[in-house]
Design an enzyme around this catalytic site. Structure first.
Site, mmCIF file in Angstrom:
data_model
loop_
_atom_site.group_PDB
_atom_site.id
_atom_site.type_symbol
_atom_site.label_atom_id
_atom_site.label_comp_id
_atom_site.label_asym_id
_atom_site.label_seq_id
_atom_site.Cartn_x
_atom_site.Cartn_y
_atom_site.Cartn_z
ATOM 1 N N TYR A 2 -23.302 -51.980 -19.202
ATOM 2 C CA TYR A 2 -23.341 -51.494 -18.108
ATOM 3 C C TYR A 2 -22.127 -51.211 -17.370
ATOM 4 O O TYR A 2 -21.748 -50.158 -16.870
ATOM 5 C CB TYR A 2 -24.536 -52.286 -17.505
ATOM 6 C CG TYR A 2 -24.547 -51.719 -15.926
ATOM 7 C CD1 TYR A 2 -25.647 -50.578 -15.981
ATOM 8 C CD2 TYR A 2 -23.966 -52.339 -14.772
ATOM 9 C CE1 TYR A 2 -26.026 -50.181 -14.616
ATOM 10 C CE2 TYR A 2 -24.574 -51.620 -13.837
ATOM 11 C CZ TYR A 2 -25.382 -50.390 -13.668
ATOM 12 O OH TYR A 2 -25.530 -49.993 -12.335
ATOM 13 N N PRO B 53 -22.619 -47.668 -5.617
ATOM 14 C CA PRO B 53 -23.594 -48.763 -4.834
ATOM 15 C C PRO B 53 -23.191 -50.042 -5.358
ATOM 16 O O PRO B 53 -22.840 -50.282 -6.260
ATOM 17 C CB PRO B 53 -24.846 -48.177 -5.312
ATOM 18 C CG PRO B 53 -25.035 -46.771 -6.079
ATOM 19 C CD PRO B 53 -23.498 -46.983 -6.759
ATOM 20 N N VAL C 52 -28.752 -52.562 -5.047
ATOM 21 C CA VAL C 52 -29.641 -51.914 -4.205
ATOM 22 C C VAL C 52 -31.292 -52.574 -4.397
ATOM 23 O O VAL C 52 -31.577 -52.253 -5.744
ATOM 24 C CB VAL C 52 -29.496 -50.259 -4.452
ATOM 25 C CG1 VAL C 52 -30.509 -49.667 -3.382
ATOM 26 C CG2 VAL C 52 -28.169 -50.016 -4.317
#
Ligand SMILES: NC(=O)c1ccc[n+]([C@@H]2O[C@H](COP(=O)([O-])OP(=O)(O)OC[C@H]3O[C@@H](n4cnc5c(N)ncnc54)[C@H](O)[C@@H]3O)[C@@H](O)[C@H]2O)c1
Length: 240
Positions: free
Chosen positions: A146, A176, A179
């Site tokens: 990732y 971000p 979240v």
């Protein structure tokens, strides 16, 4: 008009609603039906098109792009948002999983940008906005595939920005923190919500709505002189 990948739910759905509020017609590419997002866009009196699309498949993206261009003629804003984040230790990770994450999170950006950048260049105005993650800055464990994919998103944007600035196209990234979406709330990430919030300057869990100001700005004329950048929106967790 704006194309949003992964817009059937989560951050992508909030992005679709916000860009519709900003006056853009919307097209959604997602594996899942996007009827909920369609309703949100229609409430803003904007046109919406959604098609089932696997963002990691060049053929699927091409079919989607043909439908979008047939309906809208050209795309002004491309939001590369679709992504997956399975938590796996590197020692247990199989090559197939590594490839799947890279194909969905990074290679998809190649397919979508290939499809829609030429129209932006031809019209002399465009916005390519891709979603990275502050896992790239923080280097959290269980995320090698990732984090590599999200670093790739930033590298892609920096380099492409240098090529198309002369054409009125800006290329930027939003990063971000953690979240709260249905996917993170239902996954192992939910166990990190509270601890991570305490490490942020702003001590609450981030919501998709926290990203909308950055998105709206980057898509606007006000951001015309800003390109190749990463906007970190994470409540002050990392410093980029
Ligand atoms: N939620 C977080 O904490 C967080 C943090 C940083 C970055 N991000 C990034 O934000 C983006 C959205 O995350 P989210 O939490 O809203 O995810 P989500 O799971 O809520 O939504 C992702 C959407 O992408 C779609 N999708 C997944 N694989 C696809 C494929 N192959 N083809 C087409 N559509 C596909 C899903 O169907 C879903 O609608 C991702 O790129 C993610 O990496 C999320």
């Amino acid at each position: 008009m704006a194309v949003i990948t992964g817009g059937a739910s989560g951050i992508g759905q909030a992005f679709a609603q916000r860009l519709a509020q900003d006056g853009f017609d919307i097209a959604i590419a997602d594996l899942n039906p996007a009827s909920e997002t369609e309703e949100l866009v229609e409430k803003e009196q904007q046109q919406v098109l959604s098609r089932p699309c696997d963002v990691s498949s060049p053929e699927s993206v091409q079919t989607f792009a043909e439908a979008v261009l047939a309906r809208f003629g050209k795309v002004d804003v491309l939001v590369n948002n679709a992504g997956i984040y399975p938590a796996t230790s590197f020692l247990e990770m199989e090559w197939e999983e590594w490839q799947r994450v890279l194909n969905i999170n990074l290679n998809s950006i190649f397919h979508f940008t290939k499809a829609f950048l030429p129209g932006m260049v031809a019209s002399g105005w465009g916005r390519v906005i891709s979603v990275s993650s502050t896992t790239f800055h923080s280097g959290l464990g269980l995320n090698t595939h990732y984090t590599a994919s999200k670093g790739g998103v930033i590298g892609f944007s920096r380099s492409l920005a240098a090529e198309v600035g002369v054409n009125g196209v800006t290329v930027n990234t939003i990063a971000p923190g953690l979240v709260r979406t249905a996917t993170t709330a239902g996954g192992p990430q939910s166990e990190w919500f509270d601890a991570l919030a305490q490490q942020q300057a702003i001590k609450r869990t981030q919501e998709p709505s926290d990203l909308l100001g950055a998105l709206s700005f980057l898509a606007s004329d006000g951001a015309a002189f800003m390109t190749g950048q990463t906007l970190v929106v994470d409540g002050g967790w990392v410093r980029s």
